[in-house]
Design a protein around this motif. Structure first.
Motif, PDB file in Angstrom:
ATOM      1  N   PHE A 106       0.832  -1.205   0.000  1.00 43.86           N
ATOM      2  CA  PHE A 106       0.000   0.000   0.000  1.00 43.86           C
ATOM      3  C   PHE A 106       0.868   1.258   0.000  1.00 43.86           C
ATOM      4  CE2 PHE A 106      -2.513   3.323   2.118  1.00 43.86           C
ATOM      5  CZ  PHE A 106      -3.650   3.309   1.327  1.00 43.86           C
ATOM      6  N   GLY A 107       0.577   2.170  -0.917  1.00 44.93           N
ATOM      7  CA  GLY A 107       1.303   3.432  -0.977  1.00 44.93           C
ATOM      8  C   GLY A 107       2.555   3.410  -1.812  1.00 44.93           C
ATOM      9  N   THR A 108       2.888   2.268  -2.409  1.00 47.02           N
ATOM     10  CA  THR A 108       4.103   2.213  -3.231  1.00 47.02           C
ATOM     11  C   THR A 108       3.979   3.126  -4.440  1.00 47.02           C
ATOM     12  OG1 THR A 108       4.604  -0.049  -2.540  1.00 47.02           O
ATOM     13  CG2 THR A 108       5.610   0.709  -4.596  1.00 47.02           C
ATOM     14  N   TYR A 109       2.821   3.100  -5.071  1.00 48.13           N
ATOM     15  CA  TYR A 109       2.583   3.960  -6.238  1.00 48.13           C
ATOM     16  C   TYR A 109       1.345   4.826  -6.007  1.00 48.13           C
ATOM     17  CZ  TYR A 109       5.901   0.775  -8.385  1.00 48.13           C
ATOM     18  OH  TYR A 109       7.018   0.033  -8.653  1.00 48.13           O
ATOM     19  N   ARG A 110       1.440   6.053  -6.461  1.00 42.91           N
ATOM     20  CA  ARG A 110       0.379   7.036  -6.255  1.00 42.91           C
ATOM     21  C   ARG A 110      -0.479   7.170  -7.508  1.00 42.91           C
ATOM     22  NH1 ARG A 110      -0.568  12.779  -5.897  1.00 42.91           N
ATOM     23  NH2 ARG A 110      -1.073  13.469  -3.783  1.00 42.91           N
ATOM     24  N   ASP A 111      -1.745   7.450  -7.303  1.00 46.41           N
ATOM     25  CA  ASP A 111      -2.661   7.752  -8.402  1.00 46.41           C
ATOM     26  C   ASP A 111      -2.049   8.865  -9.258  1.00 46.41           C
ATOM     27  OD1 ASP A 111      -4.798   8.537 -10.033  1.00 46.41           O
ATOM     28  OD2 ASP A 111      -6.268   8.422  -8.421  1.00 46.41           O
ATOM     29  N   SER A 112      -2.060   8.676 -10.587  1.00 45.50           N
ATOM     30  CA  SER A 112      -1.434   9.640 -11.492  1.00 45.50           C
ATOM     31  C   SER A 112      -2.344  10.792 -11.870  1.00 45.50           C
ATOM     32  CB  SER A 112      -0.981   8.932 -12.777  1.00 45.50           C
ATOM     33  OG  SER A 112      -0.138   7.844 -12.475  1.00 45.50           O
ATOM     34  N   GLY A 113      -3.642  10.631 -11.654  1.00 45.11           N
ATOM     35  CA  GLY A 113      -4.567  11.652 -12.097  1.00 45.11           C
ATOM     36  C   GLY A 113      -4.745  11.603 -13.615  1.00 45.11           C
ATOM     37  N   MET A 114      -5.586  12.481 -14.135  1.00 41.12           N
ATOM     38  CA  MET A 114      -5.864  12.510 -15.572  1.00 41.12           C
ATOM     39  C   MET A 114      -6.577  13.810 -15.919  1.00 41.12           C
ATOM     40  SD  MET A 114      -9.407  10.410 -15.996  1.00 41.12           S
ATOM     41  CE  MET A 114     -10.068  11.796 -16.942  1.00 41.12           C
ATOM     42  N   LYS A 115      -6.718  14.045 -17.199  1.00 37.31           N
ATOM     43  CA  LYS A 115      -7.581  15.114 -17.699  1.00 37.31           C
ATOM     44  C   LYS A 115      -8.232  14.592 -18.975  1.00 37.31           C
ATOM     45  CE  LYS A 115      -4.129  17.549 -20.527  1.00 37.31           C
ATOM     46  NZ  LYS A 115      -3.439  18.850 -20.762  1.00 37.31           N
ATOM     47  N   TRP A 116      -9.248  15.294 -19.438  1.00 30.70           N
ATOM     48  CA  TRP A 116      -9.959  14.856 -20.627  1.00 30.70           C
ATOM     49  C   TRP A 116      -9.407  15.544 -21.866  1.00 30.70           C
ATOM     50  CZ3 TRP A 116     -12.639  10.644 -20.478  1.00 30.70           C
ATOM     51  CH2 TRP A 116     -13.264  10.246 -19.283  1.00 30.70           C
ATOM     52  N   HIS A 117      -9.175  14.745 -22.878  1.00 34.28           N
ATOM     53  CA  HIS A 117      -8.741  15.242 -24.177  1.00 34.28           C
ATOM     54  C   HIS A 117      -9.972  15.714 -24.951  1.00 34.28           C
ATOM     55  CE1 HIS A 117      -7.185  15.061 -28.335  1.00 34.28           C
ATOM     56  NE2 HIS A 117      -5.989  15.228 -27.783  1.00 34.28           N
ATOM     57  N   ALA A 118      -9.757  16.607 -25.886  1.00 34.84           N
ATOM     58  CA  ALA A 118     -10.868  17.125 -26.684  1.00 34.84           C
ATOM     59  C   ALA A 118     -11.577  16.025 -27.464  1.00 34.84           C
ATOM     60  CB  ALA A 118     -10.357  18.198 -27.646  1.00 34.84           C
ATOM     61  N   ASP A 119     -10.881  14.938 -27.732  1.00 38.89           N
ATOM     62  CA  ASP A 119     -11.469  13.827 -28.482  1.00 38.89           C
ATOM     63  C   ASP A 119     -12.314  12.903 -27.610  1.00 38.89           C
ATOM     64  OD1 ASP A 119     -10.326  14.750 -30.793  1.00 38.89           O
ATOM     65  OD2 ASP A 119      -8.591  13.410 -30.721  1.00 38.89           O
ATOM     66  N   GLY A 120     -12.405  13.197 -26.302  1.00 35.35           N
ATOM     67  CA  GLY A 120     -13.295  12.437 -25.444  1.00 35.35           C
ATOM     68  C   GLY A 120     -12.671  11.289 -24.689  1.00 35.35           C
ATOM     69  N   HIS A 121     -11.357  11.185 -24.684  1.00 35.84           N
ATOM     70  CA  HIS A 121     -10.695  10.139 -23.909  1.00 35.84           C
ATOM     71  C   HIS A 121      -9.761  10.784 -22.888  1.00 35.84           C
ATOM     72  CE1 HIS A 121      -6.886  10.762 -26.095  1.00 35.84           C
ATOM     73  NE2 HIS A 121      -7.630  10.850 -27.192  1.00 35.84           N
ATOM     74  N   ALA A 122      -9.341  10.006 -21.917  1.00 33.00           N
ATOM     75  CA  ALA A 122      -8.470  10.517 -20.867  1.00 33.00           C
ATOM     76  C   ALA A 122      -7.015  10.566 -21.335  1.00 33.00           C
ATOM     77  CB  ALA A 122      -8.586   9.646 -19.623  1.00 33.00           C
ATOM     78  N   VAL A 123      -6.272  11.504 -20.775  1.00 34.78           N
ATOM     79  CA  VAL A 123      -4.825  11.602 -21.004  1.00 34.78           C
ATOM     80  C   VAL A 123      -4.181  11.984 -19.672  1.00 34.78           C
ATOM     81  CG1 VAL A 123      -4.979  12.208 -23.451  1.00 34.78           C
ATOM     82  CG2 VAL A 123      -5.020  14.022 -21.711  1.00 34.78           C
ATOM     83  N   ALA A 124      -2.865  11.950 -19.638  1.00 35.22           N
ATOM     84  CA  ALA A 124      -2.153  12.316 -18.418  1.00 35.22           C
ATOM     85  C   ALA A 124      -2.416  13.774 -18.055  1.00 35.22           C
ATOM     86  CB  ALA A 124      -0.655  12.080 -18.600  1.00 35.22           C
TER      87      ALA A 124
END
Length: 299
Positions: A87-105
């Motif tokens: 637990f806690g080894t890796y952290r959630d990276s988060g995301m944002k939405w691309h204009a094309d409707g899919h997630a990106v970093a």
């Protein structure tokens, strides 16, 4: 683990497992098969849907979601669930939405984010689990992570690489005896089933669930043409367990959200039949609809 047949699932955040494969997890546990879940992050950056918990910091949310996962696993009957590297080894990276409707970093990604993880280091954590559990079947995401979330993509990379490394007898003997996973599947959503569900929602007057999705138009990336699907596992008798597990992830899923709307309008077939694409191995015997009905088919 003493079960003769063993399934390993690799997911990015708590709640991903319940949404995607909660029904078959409960089904296989009930059938006496081994089910092991590895979560790669605690979902520190997930959107909080409970107003009274909106004050939680990412670290506090991680702890809260650890409890939510424990509650969800109780609903599914799964007792072997782990965190990649602890637990806690890796952290959630988060995301944002691309204009094309899919997630990106996201624009800003934490140094310890899973997206930045060294691939071999992360894979080695999973190699140890694979060689301990010795699963015949592995389930993870496709190369796009379903909809582009960087943590889903990274989970796919880590799972696929770890499966290769775990099978090499001379690789990292300190991580256990080599094990070759017979079948690897990528979770999927049936395009035809999704279109049918959307039609029923719209005909019932629901225009907000899965907003923007036209049952007759283009669908998101996670909707896979039926010709590319391999397995359809019917676990409708365990749909109540899946829904209860989803409710346990209360910070991420609301009971009046699209998942429950689809279930209420379409019935248990909406989330009780789970679909997969085979990525490694030979498909076993198929049912009358042309799909495998069991991920262990042919083994």
């Amino acid at each position: 683990m003493t079960a003769d047949q063993r399934l390993l699932l690799v997911h990015a955040h708590p709640d991903d497992e319940s949404i995607n494969q909660g029904a078959i997890m409960a089904k296989y546990v009930a059938e006496g098969r081994g089910v092991t879940l590895v979560s790669c992050t605690a979902g520190e950056l997930g959107e909080i849907l409970v107003p009274e918990l909106e004050h939680l910091s990412p670290e506090e949310l991680a702890e809260h979601r650890r409890g939510e996962l424990a509650d969800a696993m109780k609903e599914l009957g799964v007792t072997d669930y782990r965190w990649l590297g602890g637990f806690g080894t890796y952290r959630d990276s988060g995301m944002k939405w691309h204009a094309d409707g899919h997630a990106v970093a996201a624009d800003d990604v934490h140094d310890n984010a899973f997206w930045h993880a060294d691939l071999t280091e992360a894979a080695d954590h999973l190699v140890r689990v694979i060689r301990e559990v010795r699963p015949q079947v592995l389930v993870t995401y496709d190369q796009f992570g379903g909809y582009g979330h960087p943590d889903h993509i990274q989970a796919h990379r880590v799972a696929m690489y770890a499966a290769q490394l775990a099978a090499v007898p001379s690789y990292r003997r300190d991580l256990g005896e080599a094990w070759d996973i017979a079948k690897i599947y990528w979770g999927a959503m049936s395009e035809s089933r999704l279109r049918a569900g959307l039609r029923m929602l719209r005909e019932a007057g629901d225009t907000t669930s899965f907003e923007g999705m036209d049952p007759e138009g283009p669908l998101p990336y996670f909707a896979i043409k039926d010709e590319d699907l391999t397995a359809a596992v019917d676990a409708q008798e365990f749909i109540d367990h899946k829904m209860a597990a989803m409710r346990a992830h209360a910070t991420q899923i609301t009971t009046d959200g699209p998942f429950f709307a689809l279930s209420n309008n379409v019935g248990s077939t909406a989330w009780g039949i789970e679909y997969f694409r085979i990525a490694k191995g030979t498909p076993g015997p198929v049912g009358q609809d042309g799909f495998e009905t069991d991920l262990f088919a042919g083994l």
